[in-house]
Design a protein around this motif. Structure first.
Motif, mmCIF file in Angstrom:
data_model
loop_
_atom_site.group_PDB
_atom_site.id
_atom_site.type_symbol
_atom_site.label_atom_id
_atom_site.label_comp_id
_atom_site.label_asym_id
_atom_site.label_seq_id
_atom_site.Cartn_x
_atom_site.Cartn_y
_atom_site.Cartn_z
ATOM 1 N N SER A 1 0.835 -1.211 0.000
ATOM 2 C CA SER A 1 0.000 0.000 0.000
ATOM 3 C C SER A 1 0.864 1.254 0.000
ATOM 4 C CB SER A 1 -0.928 0.009 1.216
ATOM 5 O OG SER A 1 -1.835 -1.068 1.182
ATOM 6 N N TYR A 2 1.912 1.243 0.839
ATOM 7 C CA TYR A 2 2.747 2.444 0.938
ATOM 8 C C TYR A 2 3.678 2.610 -0.257
ATOM 9 C CZ TYR A 2 1.080 4.090 5.387
ATOM 10 O OH TYR A 2 0.287 4.624 6.355
ATOM 11 N N LEU A 3 4.025 1.530 -0.918
ATOM 12 C CA LEU A 3 4.788 1.658 -2.170
ATOM 13 C C LEU A 3 3.935 2.326 -3.234
ATOM 14 C CD1 LEU A 3 6.688 -1.778 -2.359
ATOM 15 C CD2 LEU A 3 7.693 0.495 -2.034
ATOM 16 N N CYS A 4 2.662 1.913 -3.307
ATOM 17 C CA CYS A 4 1.744 2.542 -4.264
ATOM 18 C C CYS A 4 1.501 4.002 -3.906
ATOM 19 C CB CYS A 4 0.416 1.779 -4.295
ATOM 20 S SG CYS A 4 0.537 0.107 -4.956
ATOM 21 N N VAL B 1 2.398 9.777 -4.789
ATOM 22 C CA VAL B 1 2.834 11.065 -4.233
ATOM 23 C C VAL B 1 3.946 11.676 -5.075
ATOM 24 C CG1 VAL B 1 3.974 12.158 -2.252
ATOM 25 C CG2 VAL B 1 2.092 10.560 -1.875
ATOM 26 N N MET B 2 4.864 10.836 -5.543
ATOM 27 C CA MET B 2 5.964 11.341 -6.361
ATOM 28 C C MET B 2 5.483 11.906 -7.694
ATOM 29 S SD MET B 2 8.845 11.136 -4.756
ATOM 30 C CE MET B 2 7.892 11.706 -3.355
ATOM 31 N N ARG B 3 4.304 11.455 -8.130
ATOM 32 C CA ARG B 3 3.751 11.960 -9.394
ATOM 33 C C ARG B 3 3.013 13.281 -9.213
ATOM 34 N NH1 ARG B 3 1.219 6.292 -11.787
ATOM 35 N NH2 ARG B 3 3.196 5.393 -12.511
ATOM 36 N N GLU C 1 2.915 21.137 -1.925
ATOM 37 C CA GLU C 1 1.959 21.180 -0.807
ATOM 38 C C GLU C 1 1.123 19.906 -0.766
ATOM 39 O OE1 GLU C 1 0.225 22.545 2.585
ATOM 40 O OE2 GLU C 1 1.919 23.448 1.499
ATOM 41 N N GLY C 2 0.755 19.406 -1.952
ATOM 42 C CA GLY C 2 -0.014 18.167 -2.041
ATOM 43 C C GLY C 2 0.778 16.974 -1.538
ATOM 44 N N ARG C 3 2.067 16.938 -1.912
ATOM 45 C CA ARG C 3 2.927 15.847 -1.442
ATOM 46 C C ARG C 3 3.087 15.893 0.079
ATOM 47 N NH1 ARG C 3 5.964 17.014 -6.226
ATOM 48 N NH2 ARG C 3 7.414 18.320 -5.049
ATOM 49 N N LYS C 4 3.262 17.100 0.597
ATOM 50 C CA LYS C 4 3.423 17.266 2.037
ATOM 51 C C LYS C 4 2.172 16.812 2.792
ATOM 52 C CE LYS C 4 4.443 20.746 5.575
ATOM 53 N NZ LYS C 4 4.690 22.193 5.835
#
Length: 317
Positions: free
Chosen positions: A216-219, A224-226, A231-234
């Protein structure tokens, strides 16, 4: 106390920290404080979710289950441990010892599965935000919760019931409470079967949810990297950080305790490990989720403000 076999056992000696008699009073005070933090923190989380509509989401629904099992687990362990820290005769009844074993196994299994469901919830929320409420609807949440408790029961309590065999004396448990790895040392016969069942059960209950959490966290990481917005990643990482912290602490200690051969058992070392995942970690969970979560802090602020307003109105009236 006990005589020939487990059918005649009335009491077992629970060594606890009696080897460090001078530390018993300080430990009593410390663990009493930790237990109160656990009770207050987890109860507060559950109450906040119930009374604040902003927290009535799938993530906090499962957080309530986590809070409940933390309270139930530690209540089965800590009060007896505290009593024995002050008692001259440090014993536990045979029935209560078995009850602690069943409860610790059931609650431990349930926590593994619920943590995996919470990771799945975060995956859907971040990777499929527009379909999140459609996928994680209340019917699905209830089904997942019922499934988690049902699977936990049949994967832990039922196999344990059919593998418990008579104990051999001396009936002394050099631990802080009764759990499976410790009781293996009191079984009269060869414990190879019990050890194998424990490893297989732990592999299913610990490793499968852990693999689901990892996947789940790999996905989530890929999603997130995309994201183009920093701000969205944070924000995405902040919604996962509390859960990741709890998972790391719980799985690290749980895997070491339950997925190793009996030959690696160390009484003193295992007491501290068990203390961490059965006593300290349940008290840390609500702190981790509240101190690092703006939604929980916001809900607490709103509730306190409502209470203050209500109190002022009573005074004025």
């Amino acid at each position: 106390m006990a005589q020939k076999n487990s059918s005649t056992i009335t009491e077992l000696v629970l060594v606890g920290f009696s080897n460090h008699s001078r530390a018993e009073i300080p430990l009593f005070l410390l663990f009493s404080l930790v237990y109160l933090v656990n009770l207050f923190g987890n109860t507060a989380i559950i109450v906040l979710v119930v009374i604040d509509s902003c927290l009535q989401t799938p993530m906090y629904f499962f957080l309530c289950h986590l809070g409940f099992l933390n309270i139930f687990y530690t209540t089965a362990v800590v009060p007896k441990m505290l009593f024995n820290l002050l008692a001259l005769k440090k014993v536990i009844s045979y029935e209560f010892c078995l009850a602690q074993t069943y409860i610790s196994l059931l609650m431990g299994a349930a926590e593994c599965i619920i943590l995996a469901i919470m990771a799945l919830d975060r995956y859907v929320a971040i990777c499929y935000p527009l379909r999140y409420l459609l996928i994680m609807n209340w019917s699905m949440c209830v089904q997942l919760a019922v499934g988690a408790w049902t699977v936990s029961f049949f994967a832990s309590v039922v196999p344990l019931h059919f593998t418990i065999v008579p104990f051999c004396g001396p009936y002394v448990i050099d631990h802080i409470f009764c759990e499976v790895p410790v009781l293996l040392h009191m079984i009269c016969a060869d414990t190879s079967l019990q050890e194998t069942i424990m490893v297989i059960g732990a592999s299913g209950i610990l490793l499968l949810p852990f693999l689901l959490i990892t996947l789940s966290y790999l996905c989530i990481l890929v999603a997130v990297m995309r994201m183009h917005s920093a701000e969205g990643r944070k924000k995405a990482f902040s919604t996962c950080s509390s859960h990741l912290t709890v998972v790391t602490i719980y799985y690290g200690t749980g895997m070491f305790m339950h997925m190793r051969p009996k030959s690696l058992y160390s009484a003193q070392g295992d007491k501290f490990i068990s203390l961490f995942y059965a006593v300290i970690n349940p008290a840390l969970n609500p702190l981790i989720y509240s101190l690092r979560n703006k939604e929980v802090k916001g809900a607490l602020k709103r509730v306190l403000e409502r209470l203050a307003v209500s109190q002022r109105q009573k005074i004025l009236s």
